[in-house]
Write a protein that holds these residues in place. Structure first.
Motif: not given
Length: 252
Positions: A192-197, A176-182, A144-150, A157-159
């Motif tokens: 980031v590519a699939e819009g989850k971050a 202005e990231a209100t959440e970060s995921i490791s 399935d196609p994926i794309q960023v979702q700013w 933010a993903v770290r």
């Protein structure tokens, strides 16, 4: 250069490498060694490397792999097109058995990744990016196609799970990231590519094979990868000082 055909070939190679990794992942002894740079190496790194080298040797491009022979910059600086490979990205995650490791295969042309394939062996999920043509995520045999979702607000933010750095806090605040995921390995690029971050910042030296496939997937999905912590210079490869700097991934 038929990038669509090459992407299919790379998918098959990455999946075969993933199967070789899982055979060892499910054993008690992972065969852990410590390399000269103090980073870990397992039997799975070696097994995946062998599968990928055999598969990519059918194509007339040189190969730069983390587990291959060290190739000096003087030798590779004039390569116009080459494979950039990490047979097992996230070896620490592999050792910790948390499933957050990947197989990374990228094709670099004129210092830019044009094709990237990232396979997640534990989940049997694959990401494919052809820059200029789009990115896809494959699961259960369906692509399935994926794309960023700013996002306008509440950005994520993903770290890094194994290489977190206090400098990341400044970037997380700036955007202005209100959440970060490791998360481990190149899965950060995939999120980031699939819009989850929305963003990912890595502070400190990084190897080419850690970023090449991820950059291709992100840029194919509509995002960008920059040198340092600003949106000024796009990330390029086959440069002598590449490994000395940080990078910024944005889903816009």
């Amino acid at each position: 250069m038929d990038l669509e055909k090459l992407s299919n070939d790379c998918m098959s190679i990455a999946i075969d490498a993933g199967h070789a990794i899982m055979e060892i992942y499910n054993k008690e002894d992972l065969g852990v060694e410590i390399k000269d740079d103090n980073s870990p190496l397992t039997l799975a790194d070696k097994a995946s490397h062998e599968v990928i080298m055999k598969g990519l040797s059918e194509f007339d491009y040189p190969i730069l792999s983390e587990e291959g022979k060290s190739i000096e910059y003087a030798e590779r600086k004039d390569w116009s097109t080459y494979w950039c490979v990490d047979p097992l990205d996230g070896t620490k995650e592999f050792i910790n058995r948390n499933g957050e490791f990947t197989v990374n295969i990228a094709l670099i042309k004129d210092k830019k990744p044009v094709l990237g394939v990232i396979y997640v062996p534990v989940k049997e999920v694959i990401y494919i990016g052809i820059v200029g043509e789009g990115a896809k995520k494959g699961e259960a045999g369906i692509l399935d196609p994926i794309q960023v979702q700013w996002k306008d607000g509440d950005r994520v933010a993903v770290r890094s799970k194994s290489h977190a750095n206090p400098a990341e806090e400044e970037i997380i605040s700036k955007y202005e990231a209100t959440e970060s995921i490791s998360v481990g390995s190149s899965l950060k690029f995939c999120m980031v590519a699939e819009g989850k971050a929305d963003l990912y910042y890595r502070h400190g030296p990084t190897m080419e094979w850690d970023t090449a496939a991820g950059q291709a997937v992100v840029e194919a999905a509509g995002g960008k990868v920059y040198v340092g912590n600003t949106e000024e210079t796009e990330f390029e490869y086959n440069k002598e000082n590449l490994l000395n700097g940080s990078f910024l991934v944005l889903g816009k």
